[in-house]
Design an enzyme around this catalytic site. Structure first.
Site, short mmCIF file in Angstrom:
data_model
loop_
_atom_site.label_atom_id
_atom_site.label_comp_id
_atom_site.label_asym_id
_atom_site.label_seq_id
_atom_site.Cartn_x
_atom_site.Cartn_y
_atom_site.Cartn_z
N ASP B 152 -73.37 -80.03 8.67
CA ASP B 152 -74.23 -80.12 9.85
C ASP B 152 -75.50 -79.32 9.57
O ASP B 152 -75.50 -78.09 9.64
CB ASP B 152 -73.52 -79.55 11.09
CG ASP B 152 -72.39 -80.47 11.59
OD1 ASP B 152 -71.86 -81.26 10.78
OD2 ASP B 152 -72.05 -80.39 12.78
N LYS B 215 -77.30 -85.49 15.42
CA LYS B 215 -76.59 -84.58 16.33
C LYS B 215 -77.61 -83.92 17.23
O LYS B 215 -78.70 -83.56 16.80
CB LYS B 215 -75.83 -83.56 15.46
CG LYS B 215 -75.18 -82.42 16.22
CD LYS B 215 -74.35 -81.54 15.26
CE LYS B 215 -73.92 -80.24 15.92
NZ LYS B 215 -73.20 -79.34 14.99
N LYS B 251 -73.60 -87.29 17.44
CA LYS B 251 -72.78 -86.18 17.89
C LYS B 251 -73.49 -85.44 19.01
O LYS B 251 -74.62 -84.98 18.84
CB LYS B 251 -72.48 -85.23 16.72
CG LYS B 251 -71.67 -83.98 17.13
CD LYS B 251 -71.24 -83.19 15.91
CE LYS B 251 -70.67 -81.83 16.30
NZ LYS B 251 -70.31 -81.01 15.12
#
Lengths: 484, 315
Positions: B152, B215, B251
């Site tokens: 991430d 995300k 996400k």
């Protein structure tokens, strides 16, 4: 895996529908003198909900006299602050009973509970709150000196937003000190009768609000009644014209809110995803039973394909079915008669060469239903581009330049509303100055607010409802001729 | 590594100027309209069997997260045990999608979850992203070497906001390269991008640069994930798929604490991109406290009554 939403029906237990209803005259429910009645049905199931009384001439006379008496002996003399107290009380009662009223509206009208709960009822209460606030401030509205009531208002309302149209009519009339005789549409009387109950609950003096039910004949007797000082009508242009003929040569004041064939104009620099939502909301909100519906989509040619693809994809997610289910987006058509009219116009569209498209959509077996429909390859000459369909049917046209958009948008006998979709502020102002429509929405559609005046140009009628202009329609001043 | 695109996008990434032109040529987002659409989807009523189904799906989509300065191997191991078996009283409760930790704790996480649950590591000078590219790449390599399945990363918001799109693009490409087989989630930190126009542009930028997932947030900035932001990102992956055929995941991270909220996101996914995205491979929740609320709701659906916070574990 698919995400199925389990049925989520709103409970019917909150409403208590009587097997029959009388007329609400002089503060009480009474039987009609001639005793006639008709059945009102749930358009989603064709189930009979109740028997509704038909008001004849004697009943109309009684209602108008009751309103006259209430005006000259009570309401017309009452201080504005006291009228306000009643109106605030009514507004609060509507809020308290909003769930019941929303379910009742959905049962009688066929509109999804999501709309009656989230749009109609909040606006109904907001209208009463808004005009309640004006009742003791009329001289500060800037409408002329010595503003005062006109007298008895005859009000005839349509079936598409039964309770909301009642609020648009009754709230300003009462705030200004008038008394009213209101006739709801034949197919949607129940919430008006529930409102009569609210008037009783609020201890409104008898005769201030009278609700008489019936069909077109009752409405004609009401607007032609010599005891009426003011006529307010929302409905079809055809009936509006006949009302205008009927009041010609009398002293009656008239406001008409009639049909529409609004252009919803999408430029190539529009926020496309939100424009698609606005198109959907413009024509499929309330099954297209909206006088200001964005029934003509004008797309700039350079993005036409992209917008249509997005629109079709979006229509695939609309949920049609049981109006009481909280997840339903598209409910039932209000009546068999309206369904026949929509069907006839849609057939004319196909015969005249437009291309018809609907998403895959299963219609329930009983009740009155029409699938969301888009017509492409539509020209200005097609009936579906000129006549008000008043159903979930969108006619798509294209344009190349802003001038062409204006020409096409204004090329209609109607002029109620229009929508503009562009990220360019200067273009919004340029367009709004040229569109001949009473309401122009920019980057939104079908937004209503009690502070905002609403009304049309040309065959869409005259007079404004909502805001200060909405108050002016129910007042006379010492500067007559300027505000009348 | 270069990504090849069909004609519609081929020119977008050839130069800094063309990238800028492409991103600025995307349709604008009307903030009021997007918020209204997200709110209207939030009124969907999800009950009974569809609610049970949605809760289990949401559990399977959770990236169970701990990203604190005081994280320790012990804390991470406890969380990983919970990730494997969220409800010790009910073996039918599914495991979560992944655990999400700082890079130095990847090994500790891996030792507990084995191959049963993915291990995601935040990298690239998380959460601010304020470090040289060399440091960011080293950070990423470290995490991958320690066994992370998913990285991430954060974008350089300063560069994005000052219009240096190429710089942001190049960083993502470079990080993607050192990820090797690990999936790359690109954190846009939408709370710092502020406008939905920026969210749309950053989404496309990340996808063009090779993100497997986009995300919303680090969870360290308020606001974190919001329904309108998720809506705009989902519209971006939907349109990207229409042009390229590639399915990019989304996400939503931070600020999603209740089952009710989670279900609203699932509705937005369902009605924006369709049910193909209703899988942990393509939609995730980055959350720490959400899981317990999902478990409590799950217990209630099974037993008919609320059990209370002492009947779910706090690891």
């Amino acid at each position: 895996m698919t995400f199925e939403y389990a049925p989520a029906p709103e409970s019917r237990a909150v409403v208590d529908i009587a097997s029959s209803y009388g007329l609400f005259i002089n503060g009480e429910f009474t039987s009609p003198v001639d005793g006639g009645s008709f059945k009102t049905v749930n358009p989603a199931t064709e189930e009979v909900l109740s028997e509704i009384a038909i008001a004849g001439q004697a009943d109309v006379d009684a209602a108008v006299s009751a309103a006259r008496r209430a005006h000259s002996q009570a309401w017309g003399l009452m201080a504005g602050r006291d009228r306000a107290k009643y109106l605030f009380r009514i507004a609060r009662l509507i809020q308290e009973r909003s769930r019941e009223l929303a379910v009742l509206e959905t049962l009688d009208n066929g509109k999804p509970i999501r709309e009656s709960r989230d749009v109609d009822l909040p606006l109904v209460a907001a209208h009463f709150f808004y005009y309640a606030g004006w009742a003791d401030k009329l001289e500060h509205a800037g409408l002329g000196s010595n503003p005062r009531s006109i007298g008895v208002a005859a009000q005839v309302i349509p079936w598409n937003f039964p309770l909301l149209m009642l609020a648009w009519k009754i709230a300003p009339a009462l705030a200004a000190g008038n008394t009213v005789v209101l006739k709801p549409a034949e197919t949607t009387s129940l919430t008006a009768l529930a409102f009569a109950d609210i008037c009783q609950q609020a201890d409104l003096p008898p005769g201030v609000v009278n609700i008489i039910t019936g069909a077109g004949d009752t409405g004609r007797m009401l607007v032609e009644h010599p005891g009426v000082d003011k006529v307010a009508f929302t409905g079809s242009t055809e009936v509006g014209k006949s009302i205008q003929r009927a009041v010609a040569g009398t002293n009656k004041r008239l406001t008409l809110e009639l049909g529409g064939k609004a252009a919803n104009i999408v430029f190539d620099d529009a926020p496309i995803d939100e424009a698609v939502e606005g198109i959907v909301n413009g024509i499929f909100f309330n099954q297209g039973h909206v006088c200001c519906a964005g029934s003509r989509l004008l797309i700039q040619e350079s993005v036409a394909e992209e917008v249509l693809d997005s629109l079709k994809r979006r229509l695939g997610t609309l949920r049609l079915g049981d109006p009481l289910d909280k997840n339903t987006d598209i409910g039932a058509i209000n009546s068999a008669e309206q369904l026949a009219r929509i069907t006839e116009l849609v057939e004319s569209g196909e015969q005249e060469g437009a291309e018809r498209w609907s998403p895959e959509c299963t219609l329930p077996d009983r009740g009155y239903w029409f699938a969301p429909t888009i017509f492409t390859s539509v020209t200005q000459a097609h009936r579906i581009a000129r006549e008000e369909i008043f159903g979930p049917v969108l006619s798509v046209l294209t344009f190349r330049t802003p001038d062409e958009a204006i020409e096409k948008a204004n090329n209609t006998p109607f002029g109620l509303s229009a929508g503009i979709w562009t990220e360019k502020g200067s273009r919004i102002l340029w367009m709004a100055n040229r569109l001949r429509a009473g309401v122009v929405w920019a980057n939104t559609f079908n937004r209503f607010d009690p502070t905002s005046p609403f009304g049309g140009y040309k065959e869409s009628g005259f007079g404004r409802e909502g805001g200060i202009p909405g108050l002016a329609a129910y007042l006379q001043t010492d500067d007559e001729g300027q505000n009348s | 590594m270069t990504v090849t695109f069909p004609a519609a996008l081929a020119g977008a990434t050839t130069s800094a100027a063309s990238l800028r032109q492409f991103l600025h040529g995307l349709p604008g987002v009307d903030e009021v309209g997007a918020a209204a659409r997200a709110a209207s989807l939030g009124t969907r009523s999800v009950k009974a069997a569809s609610k049970s189904w949605a809760i289990d799906l949401a559990i399977r989509m959770v990236d169970l997260t701990t990203l604190e300065g005081m994280d320790s191997p012990g804390k991470v191991r406890a969380m990983c045990a919970k990730a494997l078996r969220p409800d010790p009283t009910d073996p039918s409760a599914p495991p979560v999608a992944a655990v999400c930790v700082y890079g130095d704790l990847v090994a500790a996480a891996r030792s507990v979850v084995g191959d049963s649950v993915h291990v995601a590591a935040v990298a690239t000078a998380f959460p601010s992203g304020r470090a040289s590219l060399a440091v960011k790449l080293l950070d990423t390599r470290d995490a991958v070497a320690a066994g992370a399945d998913e990285i991430d990363m954060v974008i350089d918001r300063g560069a994005f906001l000052s219009g240096e799109y190429q710089r942001v693009f190049d960083e993502i490409v470079a990080v993607k390269e050192v990820c090797g087989g690990a999936h790359l989630k690109v954190i846009l930190e939408t709370g710092e991008l502020r406008t939905l126009d920026n969210v749309r542009r950053a989404s496309w930028l990340a996808m063009l640069a090779g993100a497997d997932f986009i995300k919303t947030s680090t969870g360290k900035v308020v606001p974190a994930a919001t329904p309108p932001v998720a809506l705009v990102m989902l519209e971006a992956v939907r349109d990207f798929e229409a042009l390229t055929g590639r399915l990019i995941g989304v996400k939503a991270a931070g600020g999603i604490r209740t089952s009710k909220d989670a279900i609203k996101y699932l509705v937005i996914v369902n009605e924006t991109v369709g049910d193909r995205w209703l899988t942990p491979d393509l939609f995730r929740f980055g959350a720490s406290t959400l899981l317990n609320d999902l478990l409590q709701q799950r217990q209630r659906m099974a037993s008919g009554h609320y059990s209370g916070p002492d009947y779910v574990t706090i690891d």
